[in-house]
Design an enzyme around this catalytic site. Structure first.
Site, mmCIF file in Angstrom:
data_model
loop_
_atom_site.group_PDB
_atom_site.id
_atom_site.type_symbol
_atom_site.label_atom_id
_atom_site.label_comp_id
_atom_site.label_asym_id
_atom_site.label_seq_id
_atom_site.Cartn_x
_atom_site.Cartn_y
_atom_site.Cartn_z
ATOM 1 C CG HIS A 128 56.028 27.265 66.473
ATOM 2 N ND1 HIS A 128 55.812 28.005 67.619
ATOM 3 C CD2 HIS A 128 56.603 26.097 66.874
ATOM 4 C CE1 HIS A 128 56.251 27.321 68.668
ATOM 5 N NE2 HIS A 128 56.729 26.166 68.245
ATOM 6 C CG ASP A 252 56.756 19.982 73.230
ATOM 7 O OD1 ASP A 252 55.648 20.224 73.750
ATOM 8 O OD2 ASP A 252 57.204 20.639 72.267
#
Length: 272
Positions: A128, A252
């Site tokens: 990110h 995830d």
């Protein structure tokens, strides 16, 4: 001859650990690593300890030096937050540099033929992180640093990045959005944090059609992910003919992850 998979464990809890129950903590790395090293899979692994390497030249191609100085300043002042999610401790800057350096070292080991495959289990995470700011727990974009190392130091013309973290890798996409020497492929839940990753985002200029976003609905399972690999990911990789593949391997999207909302199993990740 079969080559073991190199494993670099960089938990770094002594440098980068939150104070208040933050989800990006050392346990999420330590628990699976302990399980892995206690399993039969350990026989296929070779534990690697990266050498110290100079990374400032590559790092400044990915991140603005002013941003890096900001992180260092926050760390030196005792820590704080870059945004609502992204914490900095007094050791975070050193930890982030260490993980990025390990990524550089791993690329060098592979491209000089010393290793065939390396899994960097490092933190803090990175996909990110944008050129001018960190976000989403991420400080330095380790994936982008690794890809840039392959291109700048070894002259590679085609590097593929596959990102199957449940969240879109906005920082990695934006780093290479206008370039054709990196093919960025992302499978992620959408709409979801960080809000980017729509299928219409395909790159720009020379990089047009070198970004392949595959947004998936909540609840997507092995069948959906593997179907996308068969229909879209694998054909694009064959067409591109990458000289190196880097995987941003977030887990995830696993069916037991409490936040991701996807249903990929361990077997599904293995097949991908």
């Amino acid at each position: 001859m079969y080559m073991l998979i190199g494993l670099i464990p960089l938990i770094q809890d002594e440098l980068h650990e939150p104070e208040y129950g933050h989800p990006e903590n050392s346990a999420r790395m330590k628990i699976p690593l302990d399980f892995l090293l206690a399993s039969d899979l350990k026989a296929d692994l070779k534990i690697l300890k990266p050498e110290e390497v100079k990374i400032s030249d590559i790092l400044h191609r990915i991140h603005n030096p002013n941003y890096l100085r900001q992180v260092e300043t926050v760390a030196d002042s005792g820590g704080g937050f870059l945004d609502g999610d992204t914490y900095v401790t007094p050791g975070t800057y050193r930890a982030a540099l260490g993980t990025a350096a390990a990524a550089v070292w791993a690329v060098r080991e592979i491209l000089t033929g010393k290793e065939k495959r390396i899994f960097l289990a490092g933190r803090p995470p990175g996909h990110h992180a944008e050129q001018n700011f960190g976000m989403g727990f991420c400080i330095i974009n380790n994936t982008a640093v690794a890809a840039e190392t392959a291109i700048v130091e070894f002259g590679l013309k085609r590097v593929a990045i596959i990102d199957w973290d449940v969240h879109h890798g906005n920082g990695t996409q934006h780093t290479f959005y206008g370039r054709d020497d990196v093919l960025f492929v992302s499978l992620h839940r959408f709409p979801f944090y960080p809000g980017s990753g729509a299928s219409a985002e395909k790159g720009e200029g020379k990089g047009r059609n070198y970004t392949l976003n595959i947004p998936l609905p909540a609840g997507s399972d092995d069948e959906i992910y593997l179907g996308e690999f068969t229909k879209r990911v694998t054909p694009r990789l064959i067409e591109y003919r990458p000289e190196l593949i880097i995987i941003t391997s977030g887990f995830d999207a696993h069916t037991e992850d409490p936040l991701g909302g996807m249903r990929v199993t361990a077997e599904g990740f293995g097949l991908m």
